[in-house]
Design an enzyme around this catalytic site. Structure first.
Site: not given
Lengths: 440, 446
Positions: B132, B134, B342, B378, B381, B384
C-alpha cells in the site's frame, strides 16, 4: 647511484621528467574538492600572494562549474594555470590549509586549480572581455609573468598594450627557467595563447630594449611603461678557472634544457654550486639527464640553505648527493673542467670562515653555478630619474609607480627575484596603478 | 549464545535481515543468492497484474563525495509472468525451507486478491505483504499509495485479505501521509498480523539543466518517483516510532524499512521497536554482501550489551522519545572549544554568527584563529559542535546542576506561562544581538 638513464629520445626525456603534479581527472577532482571545509576567512586565501578565493573555486569545481572556478582563479591571478603547477603550494596555500593542524593531508589546491584552468583553456572558453578602448597605450618591457599579467589587466581596463620581449617565447622564467618536471613548455604557452586570444595584447618577440634611444621611443609613443624584466645571467663568481669549458650558469643550463630537452648532453659527473631552489632544480635536472653522479655543494649547513625543504628532498630523491660547509675556490682542469677545489667552511662567532688548511677536490666534468643571477642594472641605468636600491632593485610606491612617473615596475625587477605568483600579482596591480595615475 | 532468529507475527526467519520488495527480489535467482549470502528473509518484488515499465527508471542524489545518498525510482511491480514467480517461490522454499519468503502483492478487486493469495500460498510463501505504498504509476490506478492514503479503503482490503489468507499478513504503509498512525490503526483494525514501513516517498531527485526534465528521464519527460536510500532513514525512524508508541498499533510486530545500510541503522530501528528490518537501496548499491557487515555489527553490539535475542532490546529507545512539552526546560548546556584540538577553520564562528546566536568570537589577534565562546550568548543549540570538523573539539558542557527541572507541560499545568511578548518568561529578553550595522563590518574582531 644514478637513478635515471640518459634520455636519448623525447619519450625517454618525458619519462625522466614526468610531471610532478599531473592533471587530475574528473573523479579525482570531485573527491578532492569535496574535502574542502570552506573555512571562514580561509588561511589559504591569506597565504596566496594573489588572494585567490580558493574555497570558492573549489566549491565551484565540486558543483561542476568549472568555467566559474577558472574565472575566480584568473580574476585574481592572470597566470592561474602556471601558478597552480609552479607555485610552492606546500609553503603557500596548501601549507596554510587547516587540515595540516589535524595531520590530515591538506587539500591539493594547486592541482585543483590546474584541473579547472586546464579544462577551461582546452575548451577555449571565453571568460574575459576587453575594456572599452580608452585611447591610451601602455608599453611593457618583458613578457614574463609580471608583464603578461600587467598586459591582461590593462586590456580589461581598455588600454592598447604592446609587450617588448627579448626572447622568442613569452612567459619568461615559467618557460625558460623552471624544471621541466614542474611544467611543460606546451602548458605555459597554451595559457598565454589563451589569454592573448581573448584580450588581444601584442608581444614583439626578439625585441630587447637595450638602448636609451629605444626607451625614448617608447616614452614618446606610450602613455605609460611597465618594466617587468626578470633577472639576468648567472652571476660571475671570480673563481680561478671559472672560464674553463664545462662551467655553466644554472639559468643558462635550465634554459637550454627547457628548449632542447634530450638533445643536450650532460656528462657523467656534475657539481652544482649553491643552496637555493635553482640549485636544487639544476641538480635534479642533471641527475634526470643521466649524470652518474651529481653533487650539490653549499657553503653553509643544510638548515641555512635557501631552498625549500621539499625542493631539496626532490633533488635527493633524484639521486643527488650533497656536500655542506664547503666553498669553491678554484675550478681545476686543463682547458676543460676536471674538478672543483673546496676548502671546508665553519661557523665562527656567527660568521662563516673558510679553513684553507682543509681543502679537497671533487672530480667532475661539469660545474653548474646556481649562486644567484645578475640584475638588469644596465637597463635601469638608462631610465631617467629611476631610483634603485642598494641591491639594484627598482623602488616603487604603492601604485607600483617608480620615481620616474611614466615608469611602473613589478616582479623580479622590484623584489630581486621571487615566485611567479608574486610577479603575476605585481603585474596586475601595476596595471591598476597605471590606470589610477592616468585617470588622476 | 546469540540467537538472531525471529518470529515476526508468525513468520519465522533465522535473522531479522530481510530484503524489501524491490528490484533485488525480482527473481528466485536473486533471492537464493541473497539467502546464501546471509539474509534471513525476502519480500518478493510485488506480484500483480502484468505491468509494463519504462527506461530509465532510477535517479540519484549525490552529496559531497557520496553517491546515491538519496535514490528514487519510477519502476513498477514485477513485469515477469506470475507463473514464473510462483514457480521460483516454490524452488526457493525447497532450498531454504527455514528462510522467510514473503510475497508482496498488489491487485485491484477483491476477487483478484483472493485468487493471488491462493496462488502464493500454494507456492509455499511464508507470508504476504500488502503493498500500500508505491507512490508512482500504480497509485494513479488506485493501488499502492492510493490505498495507503485512504485508511478506510486500506482497512477493507486488509479485511478481505485476512479472510482469504491462511498465512500471516504484513501491511506495508506509505509515508506519503500526514499521520502514519491513521493507516497504521486501520491496518490493525483490519486484522493485519504485522506492519512494515516505510515505502518510498514521493520525490523529484533533480532536474537536468539542459533538457529541463526531471530524473530519471524517459524520452525527454519524467515523473515523480519514490525516494529512498540513506537520506530517508530519519523519516522512516520517526514514523516507526509513531507506530511503536501507539497503544494499539504498537502491539503488532513492526518491520522497519528506509535507508538501512549498516549494523548501526539496524540497531537503531530495533531500538525504536522494529523486530525485522528490510533493506533495498544498500543492496542495489553494494550487493547482497553488505549483510556480512550488518550481521557482524549486530552480533558485536549484542555481545557487548549482553543481549541474547533482538527481543531483549527491541523498543528500548521508545521511553526516551517523548513530546517536546515533556523536555526539561531547566537543562542547560553550552559549547566549549578545546583550543588544543582546534584547527582554526572558524566554521563554528561563522555558522554561529550567520546561522545561529552570535555566541562565538574571533581573537582580536588576527594570527590566532582559535575562536572563543561568548558564554552568556550561547543557547546550547549544538550547531558549532555539529559543524566542527574535528572530533571532540567542540563539546556541549552541562551548566545546570540538575536540581531544578520543569517542562512546558508542567508550566502549563501550573499556569506559569507568559501571556505577553514582554513577559520575562517568554524568553529572548536580555539576549545580546549585535546592531544591524555591525553586519557590514568585515571580519569584526571582538
Amino acid at each position: 647511484m644514478a637513478e635515471y638513464k640518459r634520455p636519448n629520445s623525447e619519450a625517454e626525456f618525458k619519462k625522466n621528467f614526468k610531471q610532478k603534479k599531473p592533471l587530475m581527472n574528473d573523479t579525482e577532482a570531485y573527491y578532492e574538492a569535496s574535502r574542502c571545509l570552506f573555512c571562514y576567512d580561509a588561511p589559504c586565501i591569506q597565504a596566496c600572494p594573489t588572494s585567490i578565493d580558493i574555497p570558492l573555486f573549489i566549491k565551484q569545481i565540486h558543483t561542476d562549474n568549472i568555467t566559474g572556478a577558472s574565472k575566480t582563479i584568473f580574476d585574481a591571478n592572470w597566470l592561474g594555470n602556471a601558478c597552480g603547477v609552479v607555485c610552492p603550494t606546500g609553503v603557500l596555500c596548501e601549507g596554510a590549509c587547516v587540515y595540516n593542524h589535524q595531520d590530515v593531508p591538506p587539500i591539493q589546491i594547486g592541482r585543483l586549480q590546474n584541473y579547472a584552468t586546464n579544462k577551461t583553456i582546452d575548451a577555449e572558453k571565453v571568460i574575459f572581455k576587453v575594456g572599452e578602448p580608452n585611447g591610451k597605450k601602455i608599453a611593457i618591457i618583458g613578457a614574463g609573468p609580471a608583464g603578461i599579467a600587467c598586459a591582461c589587466e590593462a586590456r580589461t581596463l581598455g588600454y592598447e598594450v604592446n609587450i617588448y620581449e627579448a626572447k622568442a617565447k613569452p612567459s619568461g622564467l615559467t618557460v625558460y627557467g623552471i624544471a621541466p618536471y614542474k611544467i611543460t613548455n606546451e602548458e605555459v604557452l597554451k595559457e598565454v595563447d589563451y589569454l592573448q586570444k581573448q584580450l588581444g595584447f601584442n608581444i614583439k618577440y626578439n625585441n630587447a630594449i637595450n638602448s636609451k634611444k629605444e626607451l625614448a621611443g617608447l616614452e614618446k609613443s606610450y602613455d605609460a611603461i611597465f618594466v617587468g624584466v626578470g633577472l639576468g645571467a648567472s652571476r660571475y663568481l671570480g673563481l680561478d678557472g671559472e672560464d674553463k669549458k664545462g662551467v655553466v650558469g644554472a639559468v643558462e643550463f635550465i634554459e637550454e634544457l627547457r628548449m632542447k630537452h634530450h638533445q643536450i648532453k650532460v656528462p657523467a659527473k656534475v657539481v652544482v654550486l649553491g643552496g637555493g631552489n635553482t640549485a636544487m632544480d639544476a641538480a635534479s635536472e642533471a641527475a634526470r639527464m643521466g649524470a652518474r653522479k651529481t653533487v650539490l655543494a653549499y657553503r653553509n649547513s643544510k638548515d641555512k640553505m635557501g631552498a625549500y625543504p621539499f625542493e631539496y628532498d626532490l633533488a635527493i630523491s633524484a639521486g643527488v648527493d650533497s656536500l655542506f660547509n664547503v666553498t669553491p675556490i678554484a675550478i681545476t682542469g686543463n682547458g676543460k673542467v676536471e674538478g672543483v677545489k673546496f676548502p671546508k667552511t665553519e661557523m665562527v662567532d656567527g660568521t662563516l670562515k673558510t679553513n684553507m688548511n682543509n681543502t679537497f677536490i671533487v672530480r667532475c666534468d661539469m660545474v653548474i653555478k646556481a649562486t644567484g643571477q645578475a640584475k638588469q642594472g644596465h637597463l635601469f641605468e638608462m631610465i631617467d630619474d629611476l631610483d634603485i636600491d642598494s641591491k639594484i632593485r627598482i623602488k616603487i610606491n604603492e601604485d607600483f609607480q617608480t620615481s620616474n612617473p611614466k615608469y611602473f615596475a613589478g616582479g623580479d625587477a622590484v623584489n630581486g627575484g621571487a615566485e611567479v605568483v608574486n610577479a603575476a600579482y605585481d603585474g596586475k596591480m601595476a596595471a591598476r596603478g597605471i590606470h589610477n595615475w592616468l585617470n588622476k | 549464545m546469540i540467537d538472531l532468529s525471529i518470529n515476526f507475527g508468525g513468520i519465522k526467519a533465522p535473522n531479522p535481515f530481510w530484503l524489501a520488495s524491490a528490484p533485488p527480489t525480482n527473481s528466485g535467482y536473486q533471492i537464493m543468492k541473497a539467502f546464501d549470502a546471509g539474509w534471513g528473509g525476502a519480500v518478493w518484488k510485488t506480484l500483480g497484474v502484468p505491468v509494463v515499465n519504462v527506461s530509465s527508471r532510477y535517479g540519484s542524489v549525490n552529496y559531497r563525495n557520496t553517491r546515491m545518498m538519496g535514490f528514487n525510482n519510477i519502476e513498477l511491480i514485477t513485469d515477469r509472468p506470475l507463473a514464473d514467480n510462483l514457480r521460483e517461490i516454490e524452488e526457493v522454499k525447497k532450498y531454504f525451507p527455514n528462510h522467510a519468503v514473503i510475497a508482496s502483492l498488489m491487485v485491484e478487486s477483491r476477487a483478484e486478491w483472493e485468487q493471488i493469495i491462493k496462488d502464493v500460498q500454494n507456492a509455499g510463501a511464508d507470508g504476504i505483504e500488502l503493498n500500500f505504498g508505491c507512490p508512482h504509476g500504480m497509485c494513479e490506478r488506485g493501488m499502492g499509495s492510493a490505498v495507503g492514503q485512504e485508511p478506510e479503503v486500506l482497512k477493507t482490503i486488509v479485511g478481505w485479505v485476512k479472510e482469504a489468507a491462511n498465512i500471516p499478513v504484513i501491511t506495508k504503509l506509505s509515508p506519503n501521509i500526514s499521520h502514519i498512525t491513521d493507516p497504521g490503526l486501520a491496518a490493525v483494525q483490519g486484522g493485519t498480523d504485522s506492519i512494515s514501513l516505510i515505502n518510498t516517498i514521493k520525490s523529484i531527485v533533480g532536474i537536468d539543466l539542459d533538457s529541463y526534465a526531471p530524473y530519471p528521464i524517459v524520452d525527454g519527460k519524467g515523473t515523480n518517483g519514490g525516494y529512498c536510500g540513506p537520506a530517508v532513514k530519519p523519516i522512516a525512524m520517526h514514523m516507526l516510532k509513531d507506530l511503536a508508541q501507539h497503544p494499539e498499533i504498537g502491539k503488532v510486530p513492526l518491520s522497519g524499512i528506509g535507508g538501512i545500510e549498516t549494523w548501526r541503522d539496524v540497531v537503531e530501528f530495533i531500538l525504536l521497536g522494529a523486530t525485522s528490518v528490510q533493506v533495498c537501496t544498500a543492496v542495489m548499491h553494494y550487493g547482497f554482501g553488505i549483510v556480512r557487515e550488518m550481521d557482524a555489527g549486530l552480533r558485536q553490539f549484542m555481545e557487548e550489551k549482553n543481549y541474547k535475542t533482538i527481543y531483549d532490546f527491541a523498543g528500548k529507545a521508545l521511553p526516551n522519545v517523548t513530546e517536546w512539552k515533556h523536555l526539561n526546560l531547566k537543562h542547560k548546556v553550552v559549547a566549549e572549544i578545546n583550543a588544543d584540538k582546534c584547527i582554526g577553520c572558524e566554521l563554528c564562528y561563522i555558522s554561529c554568527d550567520d546561522g545561529a546566536h552570535q555566541a562565538i568570537a574571533l581573537s582580536s589577534d588576527p594570527t590566532i584563529r582559535i575562536p572563543s565562546i561568548i558564554e552568556e550568548n550561547c543557547v546550547g543549540c549544538n550547531l558549532c559542535s555539529l559543524v566542527c570538523p574535528v572530533e571532540d573539539c567542540i563539546t556541549m558542557v552541562k551548566r545546570d546542576d540538575g536540581s531544578e527541572r520543569i517542562t512546558w507541560s508542567e508550566r502549563t499545568d501550573n499556569d506559569d506561562i507568559p501571556v505577553t511578548f514582554n513577559d520575562d518568561r517568554a524568553g529572548g529578553k536580555g539576549h545580546y544581538v549585535p546592531t544591524p550595522e555591525d553586519a557590514l563590518k568585515h571580519r569584526k574582531r571582538n
